[in-house]
Scaffold this active site. Structure first.
Site: not given
Length: 366
Positions: A155-156, A159, A170, A179, A256, A261
């Protein structure tokens, strides 16, 4: 780690959980700022090294400057499990992008992969800061070492892929797509490593980082957004799975950034439905369709535009039946692909398998 979870943990009656969450919120905001400063596609790239991995120990500091070198490509495994898990996770992600999507590391040009373990004190997060992977150890009450989850690592790092391709901003729907792309490919990396079909996969993100004593399933469920967790400490999973439940939130840190998210549950579920519709292994035809759509997107691409692009790419890569599968998936989450009939009613939101294509291998011609 979604900030709404950390917000709940920051109100925990357990002082250790409460303090760890508050420290994580502050440190995560600083790291997110660093990532935003490096968000332009192709900006400030490291020298190409064929994706060479290097793992450092941050020694529980909230700085990477004085981190200790722990493992390189030519060094043997470390005595520290976190170092080895980070090293292996970076390697699996690199291999997935190389073998499945023919991408040379994060930037497509062999960018080196630097990972930092033991970041901060009981840091409940993992983070791509625009150049490095950062892993916390968790608070050992709610969460354990974040290097333990391959889908979190994937996942990271994804990005970074998004940063170097579409550069999805974002905020609001583009941020929720950002995301979602990370959840999609994080899950695909795990499914690929386990050789699972779309039907066999759990479609959970971060299930491995929950401590055994904690009654939680995962951070998110792509199959059932809103059902990943429900307990007094973390609250109820707020993710919607349909546009009728889309949450309009302030474009602020507290909100957020417009719910990036939270609303990511909608495109997450669309991908899951498309993968089940097509059948077989989701990293094949469905993964290629979403990857090509990501590359064809821009910083401001929203849900509707991305849905239209995935349907077009499905037709272009695999033909009209694949396009029908993707169009149907988006319809089930309340998004009508341009030029198609309106989505079906609430009573008819079950996945539809394409009987003519029970295995994705029959579709995957790339």
């Amino acid at each position: 780690m979604p900030p709404h979870i950390l917000d709940h943990l920051a109100e925990s009656p357990d002082p250790a959980v409460r303090e760890a969450a508050r420290r994580t919120l502050v440190a995560s905001a600083q790291l997110r700022g660093a990532r935003s400063a490096r968000s332009a596609p192709g900006a400030d790239l490291a020298t190409p090294t064929r994706g060479r991995r290097t793992i450092f120990d941050a020694q529980h500091r909230e700085s990477l400057v004085d981190a200790e070198l722990m493992r390189t490509e030519t060094a043997p495994p470390s005595a520290d499990p976190a170092v080895n898990q980070a090293f292996d996770g970076l390697g699996a992600t690199r291999q997935f992008y190389a073998e499945v999507l023919h991408r040379d590391s994060i930037d497509g040009m062999g960018m080196r992969l630097d990972g930092y373990v033991h970041y901060g004190d009981q840091f409940n997060n993992a983070f791509w800061d625009g150049r490095h992977m950062v892993f916390g150890d968790g608070d050992s009450v709610m969460f354990t070492d974040f290097t333990a989850s391959l889908d979190v690592i994937g996942h990271e790092l994804t990005h970074g892929v998004t940063q170097m391709t579409a550069g999805l901003t974002y905020h609001n729907q583009p941020g929720a797509l950002n995301e979602s792309m990370s959840d999609v490919f994080g899950s695909l990396i795990k499914q690929w490593s386990l050789d699972q079909t779309a039907e066999e996969a759990d479609w959970l993100i971060g299930a491995e980082i929950f401590t055994p004593s904690h009654a939680g399933d995962a951070l998110r469920s792509m199959k059932d957004p809103g059902q990943a967790y429900d307990n007094p400490t973390m609250g109820k999973d707020p993710q919607p799975g349909h546009m009728t439940d889309f949450m309009v939130l302030p474009d602020t840190a507290r909100g957020d950034w417009g719910g990036v998210h939270i609303n990511s549950g909608i495109p997450n579920r669309a991908f899951h439905l498309a993968a089940v519709n097509i059948g077989g292994q989701a990293w094949k035809a469905p993964g290629h369709i979403w990857y090509e759509a990501l590359k064809a997107s821009s910083r401001t691409t929203d849900f509707q535009q991305f849905a239209d692009t995935t349907a077009a790419k499905a037709a272009q890569l695999y033909g009209p039946d694949a396009q029908d599968a993707v169009t149907d998936a988006w319809g089930q989450v309340g998004i009508t692909v341009a030029g198609t009939p309106p989505p079906r009613g609430l009573h008819d939101r079950m996945p539809r398998r394409l009987e003519r294509y029970p295995n994705a291998e029959e579709l995957d011609r790339t």
